[in-house]
Design a protein around this motif. Structure first.
Motif, PDB file in Angstrom:
ATOM      1  N   VAL A 170     138.921 -30.987  33.605  1.00 47.48           N
ATOM      2  CA  VAL A 170     140.004 -30.002  33.509  1.00 47.48           C
ATOM      3  C   VAL A 170     140.907 -30.082  34.737  1.00 47.48           C
ATOM      4  CG1 VAL A 170     140.508 -27.539  33.441  1.00 47.48           C
ATOM      5  CG2 VAL A 170     138.674 -28.466  32.024  1.00 47.48           C
ATOM      6  N   ALA A 171     140.317 -30.189  35.933  1.00 50.56           N
ATOM      7  CA  ALA A 171     141.120 -30.263  37.155  1.00 50.56           C
ATOM      8  C   ALA A 171     141.989 -31.523  37.176  1.00 50.56           C
ATOM      9  CB  ALA A 171     140.208 -30.223  38.380  1.00 50.56           C
ATOM     10  N   VAL A 172     141.423 -32.667  36.787  1.00 49.73           N
ATOM     11  CA  VAL A 172     142.192 -33.911  36.780  1.00 49.73           C
ATOM     12  C   VAL A 172     143.306 -33.851  35.742  1.00 49.73           C
ATOM     13  CG1 VAL A 172     142.051 -36.380  36.293  1.00 49.73           C
ATOM     14  CG2 VAL A 172     140.301 -35.294  37.679  1.00 49.73           C
ATOM     15  N   LEU A 173     143.039 -33.273  34.574  1.00 52.83           N
ATOM     16  CA  LEU A 173     144.059 -33.173  33.531  1.00 52.83           C
ATOM     17  C   LEU A 173     145.232 -32.314  33.986  1.00 52.83           C
ATOM     18  CD1 LEU A 173     145.019 -33.697  30.642  1.00 52.83           C
ATOM     19  CD2 LEU A 173     143.674 -31.705  29.928  1.00 52.83           C
ATOM     20  N   ILE A 174     144.929 -31.170  34.590  1.00 54.93           N
ATOM     21  CA  ILE A 174     146.003 -30.294  35.054  1.00 54.93           C
ATOM     22  C   ILE A 174     146.795 -30.964  36.171  1.00 54.93           C
ATOM     23  CG2 ILE A 174     146.464 -28.110  36.234  1.00 54.93           C
ATOM     24  CD1 ILE A 174     144.262 -26.851  34.625  1.00 54.93           C
ATOM     25  N   ALA A 175     146.118 -31.666  37.067  1.00 58.60           N
ATOM     26  CA  ALA A 175     146.830 -32.391  38.124  1.00 58.60           C
ATOM     27  C   ALA A 175     147.706 -33.491  37.540  1.00 58.60           C
ATOM     28  CB  ALA A 175     145.829 -32.970  39.122  1.00 58.60           C
ATOM     29  N   LEU A 176     147.235 -34.144  36.461  1.00 63.21           N
ATOM     30  CA  LEU A 176     147.999 -35.224  35.854  1.00 63.21           C
ATOM     31  C   LEU A 176     149.283 -34.720  35.226  1.00 63.21           C
ATOM     32  CD1 LEU A 176     148.232 -38.186  34.912  1.00 63.21           C
ATOM     33  CD2 LEU A 176     146.895 -37.547  32.899  1.00 63.21           C
ATOM     34  N   VAL A 177     149.210 -33.626  34.464  1.00 66.31           N
ATOM     35  CA  VAL A 177     150.389 -33.151  33.742  1.00 66.31           C
ATOM     36  C   VAL A 177     151.336 -32.348  34.628  1.00 66.31           C
ATOM     37  CG1 VAL A 177     149.132 -33.108  31.566  1.00 66.31           C
ATOM     38  CG2 VAL A 177     149.204 -31.047  32.971  1.00 66.31           C
ATOM     39  N   SER A 178     150.853 -31.913  35.794  1.00 70.36           N
ATOM     40  CA  SER A 178     151.712 -31.103  36.660  1.00 70.36           C
ATOM     41  C   SER A 178     152.231 -31.870  37.866  1.00 70.36           C
ATOM     42  CB  SER A 178     150.964 -29.854  37.131  1.00 70.36           C
ATOM     43  OG  SER A 178     149.809 -30.227  37.870  1.00 70.36           O
ATOM     44  N   ASP A 209     148.554 -37.817  42.303  1.00 72.45           N
ATOM     45  CA  ASP A 209     147.769 -36.628  42.665  1.00 72.45           C
ATOM     46  C   ASP A 209     146.539 -36.484  41.776  1.00 72.45           C
ATOM     47  OD1 ASP A 209     149.504 -36.088  44.653  1.00 72.45           O
ATOM     48  OD2 ASP A 209     150.498 -34.382  43.688  1.00 72.45           O
ATOM     49  N   ALA A 210     146.659 -36.896  40.521  1.00 68.45           N
ATOM     50  CA  ALA A 210     145.484 -36.824  39.641  1.00 68.45           C
ATOM     51  C   ALA A 210     144.376 -37.744  40.138  1.00 68.45           C
ATOM     52  CB  ALA A 210     145.879 -37.194  38.211  1.00 68.45           C
ATOM     53  N   LEU A 211     144.735 -38.939  40.585  1.00 69.03           N
ATOM     54  CA  LEU A 211     143.731 -39.855  41.143  1.00 69.03           C
ATOM     55  C   LEU A 211     143.139 -39.295  42.437  1.00 69.03           C
ATOM     56  CD1 LEU A 211     145.447 -43.302  40.510  1.00 69.03           C
ATOM     57  CD2 LEU A 211     143.565 -42.250  39.237  1.00 69.03           C
ATOM     58  N   ILE A 212     143.963 -38.639  43.249  1.00 71.34           N
ATOM     59  CA  ILE A 212     143.446 -38.029  44.481  1.00 71.34           C
ATOM     60  C   ILE A 212     142.475 -36.901  44.147  1.00 71.34           C
ATOM     61  CG2 ILE A 212     144.082 -36.732  46.553  1.00 71.34           C
ATOM     62  CD1 ILE A 212     146.707 -38.254  46.598  1.00 71.34           C
ATOM     63  N   VAL A 213     142.827 -36.081  43.152  1.00 67.86           N
ATOM     64  CA  VAL A 213     141.922 -35.008  42.715  1.00 67.86           C
ATOM     65  C   VAL A 213     140.616 -35.593  42.208  1.00 67.86           C
ATOM     66  CG1 VAL A 213     141.600 -33.187  41.000  1.00 67.86           C
ATOM     67  CG2 VAL A 213     143.759 -33.368  42.235  1.00 67.86           C
ATOM     68  N   LEU A 214     140.714 -36.674  41.448  1.00 67.82           N
ATOM     69  CA  LEU A 214     139.495 -37.330  40.960  1.00 67.82           C
ATOM     70  C   LEU A 214     138.632 -37.818  42.115  1.00 67.82           C
ATOM     71  CD1 LEU A 214     137.802 -38.455  38.632  1.00 67.82           C
ATOM     72  CD2 LEU A 214     139.242 -40.507  38.685  1.00 67.82           C
ATOM     73  N   ALA A 215     139.267 -38.394  43.135  1.00 71.28           N
ATOM     74  CA  ALA A 215     138.508 -38.858  44.300  1.00 71.28           C
ATOM     75  C   ALA A 215     137.852 -37.689  45.029  1.00 71.28           C
ATOM     76  CB  ALA A 215     139.428 -39.627  45.244  1.00 71.28           C
ATOM     77  N   ILE A 216     138.562 -36.576  45.171  1.00 66.97           N
ATOM     78  CA  ILE A 216     137.994 -35.396  45.832  1.00 66.97           C
ATOM     79  C   ILE A 216     136.784 -34.883  45.067  1.00 66.97           C
ATOM     80  CG2 ILE A 216     138.433 -32.975  46.427  1.00 66.97           C
ATOM     81  CD1 ILE A 216     141.323 -33.762  47.010  1.00 66.97           C
ATOM     82  N   ILE A 217     136.901 -34.802  43.748  1.00 65.64           N
ATOM     83  CA  ILE A 217     135.801 -34.290  42.934  1.00 65.64           C
ATOM     84  C   ILE A 217     134.598 -35.219  43.019  1.00 65.64           C
ATOM     85  CG2 ILE A 217     135.092 -33.825  40.560  1.00 65.64           C
ATOM     86  CD1 ILE A 217     137.932 -32.841  40.038  1.00 65.64           C
ATOM     87  N   VAL A 218     134.832 -36.535  42.978  1.00 69.63           N
ATOM     88  CA  VAL A 218     133.721 -37.484  43.063  1.00 69.63           C
ATOM     89  C   VAL A 218     133.011 -37.358  44.405  1.00 69.63           C
ATOM     90  CG1 VAL A 218     133.151 -39.925  43.187  1.00 69.63           C
ATOM     91  CG2 VAL A 218     134.682 -39.111  41.397  1.00 69.63           C
TER      92      VAL A 218
END
Length: 371
Positions: free
Chosen positions: A266-274, A279-288
């Motif tokens: 959900v976090a990566v999807l919202i970062a991707l569309v917004s 930023d979506a890849l950065i959010v994915l890296a943070i979550i991992v």
């Protein structure tokens, strides 16, 4: 000349090994029978487990009210109502902002699909519109051919939701009764059991309750840590809906594996569309990174201290529970391992020889003086 084996000692060793093997086999058979009975009664056992988990979270407040003169029924009622209000508030905190931003998110998803389509049409893929349309038509035809399986899946999903609602309602009622009558359970249990069991079973039950409470508190702390770290990362990147995503991360921490994957998706999807792909890849890296720190550092350390289990035992228990029973097994693996450790430690205490008191100098002196 090399020594020869003693036939008497060899037979004794074989007999002892056979006896131990038979005893272990009987123990395994009894464990298998107990698990089978547990599986047959799962519709009752699962709400009971959820009710116990909820009670460990709400019992400190109920105990505080009871110690300040509140009657048990009134304290349990107030705590149950407050828990429902908090749970409803958490759901509203997640649902309302997402609903308010649903139009913007929908437009972002549509725009993202168009961008992906334009990117696929260019080099190096060079996928034309005819190929995309053909793939889309093939997907539609495949969905039409599998309508029966889709209907079955929907029916199964509805049944799962209904079972979840029933489980939640039963768990809430059980939580209320546990909060109201919990302190009277162990004295009642002592009166029902014969002989030494009247002492042993309540002691093990009390220690198991303390262990279960430690597990729930540690899991809540780990979830809070995940929510704070991931929420800070989303806030720095300027991703919208930071607070609902942080709350979702905290709640999903109580469901191992699937909960973390769902909240991260959900976090990566919202970062991707917004905010876009970067930023979506950065959010994915943070979550991992946060999930790796949680699974390999924070959770084993905190749970090993609170439950008296080694970090390696925690990791192995989660792995074994997930392989045996999926998400539910992962959720229950650590508390079950901790409860087994409680029973084992109590058995060791009862079966161990009492420590021998060291002889004092006075006893040596008295033994040396002739009478």
């Amino acid at each position: 000349m090399s020594p020869t084996l003693s036939s008497t000692r060899t037979r004794a060793a074989l007999h002892a090994s056979a006896r131990v093997s038979v005893e272990l086999l009987l123990v395994l058979v009894m464990a298998a029978v107990a698990l089978w009975v547990l599986g047959r009664m799962w519709s009752v056992v699962w709400p009971l487990i959820v009710g116990l988990f909820l009670t460990t979270l709400t019992w400190p407040l109920a105990r505080f009210l009871r110690r300040h003169g509140w009657r048990p029924a009134l304290a349990a009622s107030v705590v149950t109502v407050l828990f429902l209000l908090v749970a409803t508030g958490i759901v509203a905190l997640i649902a309302v902002p997402v609903a308010a931003e649903s139009g913007e998110l929908t437009d972002g998803v549509v725009e993202g699909i168009h961008k992906v389509r334009e990117w696929a049409a260019g080099p190096p893929l060079n996928i034309g519109d005819d190929q995309i349309t053909g793939a889309f038509d093939a997907a539609v035809a495949r969905m039409q051919n599998s309508v029966g399986s889709m209907v079955t899946t929907v029916v199964t999903g509805v049944s799962t939701v209904v079972n979840g609602v029933v489980t939640a309602v039963l768990a809430l009622f059980l939580m209320f009764f546990f909060l109201k009558d919990g302190p009277r359970f162990l004295p009642w249990l002592s009166r029902q059991l014969p002989g030494r069991l009247a002492t042993d079973v309540p002691i093990v039950a009390a220690r198991g309750w303390d262990t279960l409470s430690a597990f729930v508190r540690s899991q809540a702390f780990v979830g809070l840590l995940d929510a704070v770290l991931i929420g800070l990362g989303l806030w720095v990147l300027g991703v919208p809906l930071v607070l609902p995503l942080a709350v979702l991360t905290f709640v999903s921490a109580f469901v191992p594996i699937v909960g973390a994957l769902f909240a991260g998706l959900v976090a990566v999807l919202i970062a991707l569309v917004s905010n876009g792909l970067t930023d979506a890849l950065i959010v994915l890296a943070i979550i991992v990174v946060v999930q790796q720190l949680e699974g390999n550092v924070f959770q084993p350390m905190i749970q090993s201290r609170g439950l008296g289990l080694h970090a390696a035992v925690v990791l192995l228990a989660v792995t074994l529970g997930g392989s045996l029973a999926g998400v539910v097994g992962s959720l229950l693996a650590v508390p079950v391992a901790a409860l087994i450790a409680v029973v084992w430690n109590y058995l060791r205490e009862q079966l161990s020889d009492p420590p021998q008191e060291p002889e004092t100098d006075e006893s040596h002196t008295a033994a040396a003086v002739p009478s």
